[in-house]
Design a protein around this motif. Structure first.
Motif, PDB file in Angstrom:
ATOM      1  N   UNK A 137      37.839  47.588  43.512  1.00 21.39           N
ATOM      2  CA  UNK A 137      37.436  46.252  43.083  1.00 21.39           C
ATOM      3  C   UNK A 137      35.988  46.276  42.599  1.00 21.39           C
ATOM      4  N   UNK A 138      35.706  45.519  41.555  1.00 18.48           N
ATOM      5  CA  UNK A 138      34.355  45.437  41.019  1.00 18.48           C
ATOM      6  C   UNK A 138      33.530  44.422  41.803  1.00 18.48           C
ATOM      7  N   UNK A 139      32.263  44.739  42.022  1.00 17.03           N
ATOM      8  CA  UNK A 139      31.370  43.766  42.622  1.00 17.03           C
ATOM      9  C   UNK A 139      31.308  42.544  41.703  1.00 17.03           C
ATOM     10  N   UNK A 140      31.553  41.369  42.263  1.00 20.31           N
ATOM     11  CA  UNK A 140      31.605  40.156  41.449  1.00 20.31           C
ATOM     12  C   UNK A 140      32.992  39.784  40.964  1.00 20.31           C
ATOM     13  N   UNK A 141      33.978  40.638  41.218  1.00 19.79           N
ATOM     14  CA  UNK A 141      35.370  40.314  40.897  1.00 19.79           C
ATOM     15  C   UNK A 141      35.805  39.097  41.717  1.00 19.79           C
ATOM     16  N   UNK A 165      39.013  30.469  46.368  1.00 20.10           N
ATOM     17  CA  UNK A 165      38.471  31.409  45.384  1.00 20.10           C
ATOM     18  C   UNK A 165      37.398  32.241  46.073  1.00 20.10           C
ATOM     19  N   UNK A 166      37.594  33.557  46.072  1.00 20.95           N
ATOM     20  CA  UNK A 166      36.681  34.492  46.710  1.00 20.95           C
ATOM     21  C   UNK A 166      36.030  35.386  45.656  1.00 20.95           C
ATOM     22  N   UNK A 167      34.860  35.920  46.004  1.00 22.35           N
ATOM     23  CA  UNK A 167      34.154  36.844  45.115  1.00 22.35           C
ATOM     24  C   UNK A 167      33.790  38.103  45.889  1.00 22.35           C
ATOM     25  N   UNK A 168      34.159  39.256  45.355  1.00 21.14           N
ATOM     26  CA  UNK A 168      33.840  40.541  45.980  1.00 21.14           C
ATOM     27  C   UNK A 168      32.326  40.723  45.993  1.00 21.14           C
ATOM     28  N   UNK A 169      31.759  40.968  47.191  1.00 19.99           N
ATOM     29  CA  UNK A 169      30.302  40.982  47.300  1.00 19.99           C
ATOM     30  C   UNK A 169      29.707  42.332  47.678  1.00 19.99           C
ATOM     31  N   UNK A 170      30.306  43.062  48.629  1.00 21.55           N
ATOM     32  CA  UNK A 170      29.653  44.276  49.128  1.00 21.55           C
ATOM     33  C   UNK A 170      30.642  45.058  49.992  1.00 21.55           C
ATOM     34  N   UNK A 171      30.521  46.383  50.065  1.00 17.15           N
ATOM     35  CA  UNK A 171      31.394  47.158  50.954  1.00 17.15           C
ATOM     36  C   UNK A 171      31.004  47.004  52.418  1.00 17.15           C
ATOM     37  N   UNK A 172      31.930  47.277  53.284  1.00 21.16           N
ATOM     38  CA  UNK A 172      31.664  47.299  54.723  1.00 21.16           C
ATOM     39  C   UNK A 172      31.020  48.640  55.088  1.00 21.16           C
ATOM     40  N   UNK A 226      35.031  57.180  52.225  1.00 20.49           N
ATOM     41  CA  UNK A 226      34.663  56.166  51.225  1.00 20.49           C
ATOM     42  C   UNK A 226      35.831  55.231  50.896  1.00 20.49           C
ATOM     43  N   UNK A 227      36.492  54.747  51.945  1.00 17.50           N
ATOM     44  CA  UNK A 227      37.517  53.709  51.822  1.00 17.50           C
ATOM     45  C   UNK A 227      37.077  52.533  52.699  1.00 17.50           C
ATOM     46  N   UNK A 228      36.007  51.831  52.295  1.00 16.16           N
ATOM     47  CA  UNK A 228      35.342  50.915  53.216  1.00 16.16           C
ATOM     48  C   UNK A 228      35.943  49.523  53.334  1.00 16.16           C
ATOM     49  N   UNK A 229      36.788  49.135  52.387  1.00 10.50           N
ATOM     50  CA  UNK A 229      37.174  47.732  52.349  1.00 10.50           C
ATOM     51  C   UNK A 229      36.050  46.904  51.742  1.00 10.50           C
ATOM     52  N   UNK A 230      36.337  45.634  51.498  1.00  9.67           N
ATOM     53  CA  UNK A 230      35.384  44.784  50.783  1.00  9.67           C
ATOM     54  C   UNK A 230      35.113  43.490  51.530  1.00  9.67           C
ATOM     55  N   UNK A 231      33.843  43.119  51.585  1.00 12.82           N
ATOM     56  CA  UNK A 231      33.476  41.769  51.999  1.00 12.82           C
ATOM     57  C   UNK A 231      33.529  40.861  50.775  1.00 12.82           C
ATOM     58  N   UNK A 232      33.868  39.618  51.028  1.00  3.83           N
ATOM     59  CA  UNK A 232      33.936  38.623  49.955  1.00  3.83           C
ATOM     60  C   UNK A 232      33.211  37.353  50.384  1.00  3.83           C
ATOM     61  N   UNK A 233      32.612  36.685  49.402  1.00  5.31           N
ATOM     62  CA  UNK A 233      32.015  35.375  49.656  1.00  5.31           C
ATOM     63  C   UNK A 233      32.978  34.291  49.177  1.00  5.31           C
ATOM     64  N   UNK A 234      32.843  33.106  49.727  1.00  6.90           N
ATOM     65  CA  UNK A 234      33.733  31.991  49.395  1.00  6.90           C
ATOM     66  C   UNK A 234      33.084  31.132  48.314  1.00  6.90           C
ATOM     67  N   UNK A 235      33.708  31.064  47.151  1.00  2.50           N
ATOM     68  CA  UNK A 235      33.217  30.207  46.071  1.00  2.50           C
ATOM     69  C   UNK A 235      33.829  28.814  46.152  1.00  2.50           C
ATOM     70  N   UNK A 294      24.699  42.117  39.691  1.00  2.00           N
ATOM     71  CA  UNK A 294      23.880  41.077  40.306  1.00  2.00           C
ATOM     72  C   UNK A 294      24.579  40.286  41.406  1.00  2.00           C
ATOM     73  N   UNK A 295      25.895  40.431  41.538  1.00  2.00           N
ATOM     74  CA  UNK A 295      26.610  39.708  42.600  1.00  2.00           C
ATOM     75  C   UNK A 295      26.460  40.376  43.962  1.00  2.00           C
ATOM     76  N   UNK A 296      25.829  41.555  44.020  1.00  2.00           N
ATOM     77  CA  UNK A 296      25.545  42.172  45.311  1.00  2.00           C
ATOM     78  C   UNK A 296      24.575  41.301  46.100  1.00  2.00           C
ATOM     79  N   UNK A 297      24.580  41.393  47.442  1.00  2.00           N
ATOM     80  CA  UNK A 297      23.598  40.646  48.228  1.00  2.00           C
ATOM     81  C   UNK A 297      22.176  41.015  47.834  1.00  2.00           C
ATOM     82  N   UNK A 298      21.255  40.079  47.971  1.00  2.00           N
ATOM     83  CA  UNK A 298      19.872  40.296  47.554  1.00  2.00           C
ATOM     84  C   UNK A 298      19.247  41.477  48.278  1.00  2.00           C
ATOM     85  N   UNK A 299      19.557  41.673  49.559  1.00  2.00           N
ATOM     86  CA  UNK A 299      18.975  42.807  50.287  1.00  2.00           C
ATOM     87  C   UNK A 299      19.402  44.131  49.662  1.00  2.00           C
TER      88      UNK A 299
END
Length: 203
Positions: free
Chosen positions: A88-92, A101-108, A131-140, A184-189
């Motif tokens: 999955x692409x970051x920001x997908x 509606x969720x947005x892919x944000x960062x790996x675990x 390197x099969x970390x799964x994905x965190x998502x934010x809620x849009x 740019x959809x990655x977390x700011x940190x």
């Protein structure tokens, strides 16, 4: 001794409310109603509102470890099927059910609590190398979901920064960090770490 953990998840057929949890320290922790986040220093908040892991990757680990791994074993809120979570692409963006509606944000990134939960002292190293970390998502857009809901990918960014690439950059292949600035959809940190690394690296 295993500390109190929210990793232990169990499947449910009941509808589940999902919403943005807010700030990691002061908000709701998880974006999934009924879920709990105990280590607010490292987990939870808007950028880690929902954790998805692919059933296909759980099956990989089940074969590797020679043990049954039911849905939720890795602490995922969503056990997906037919979705390339690692690719999955970051920001997908994912639509689930009529509203969510969720947005892919960062790996675990694996932690010691995860290793204790799996009862495998070398688990952090093993999980990281695979390197099969799964994905965190934010809620849009908040919504209600239930088991069996279809996941529809509604948007894919034009960059090539996948969950797998971001994970490698954040763990064993730090030289990849500058590439994360294309997402740019990655977390700011995470973006700040990438900028700092890039500033120290000769062009």
């Amino acid at each position: 001794m295993l500390r109190k953990t929210g990793i232990d998840k169990r499947p449910t057929d009941a509808p589940v409310q999902v919403r943005a949890p807010g700030d990691r320290a002061t908000g709701l922790g998880s974006g999934v109603t009924g879920d709990e986040i105990f280590d607010r220093r490292h987990h939870g908040g808007d950028d880690q509102a929902v954790y998805a892991y692919a059933r296909e990757d759980l099956d990989h680990w089940s074969a590797e470890l020679s043990r049954d791994l039911p849905h939720g074993t890795f602490g995922e809120n969503l056990t997906t099927r037919g979705i390339d979570v690692t690719g999955a692409l970051i920001g997908e963006r994912w639509r689930i059910g009529p509203d969510l509606l969720l947005e892919v944000s960062v790996p675990r990134i694996p932690c010691a609590t995860f290793a204790r939960w799996m009862d495998l002292p070398s688990w952090v190293k093993t999980f990281t190398q695979a390197a099969l970390p799964g994905a965190y998502l934010r809620v849009l857009t908040p919504g209600t979901i239930r088991a069996g809901d279809e996941i529809t990918i509604t948007h894919r960014p034009t960059h090539d920064i996948t969950i797998a690439l971001a994970f490698r950059a954040m763990t064993l292949e730090r030289a990849l960090l500058p590439r994360l600035l294309d997402a740019p959809a990655l977390p700011e940190k995470t973006l700040a770490d990438a900028r700092a690394y890039a500033s120290r690296t000769p062009a």
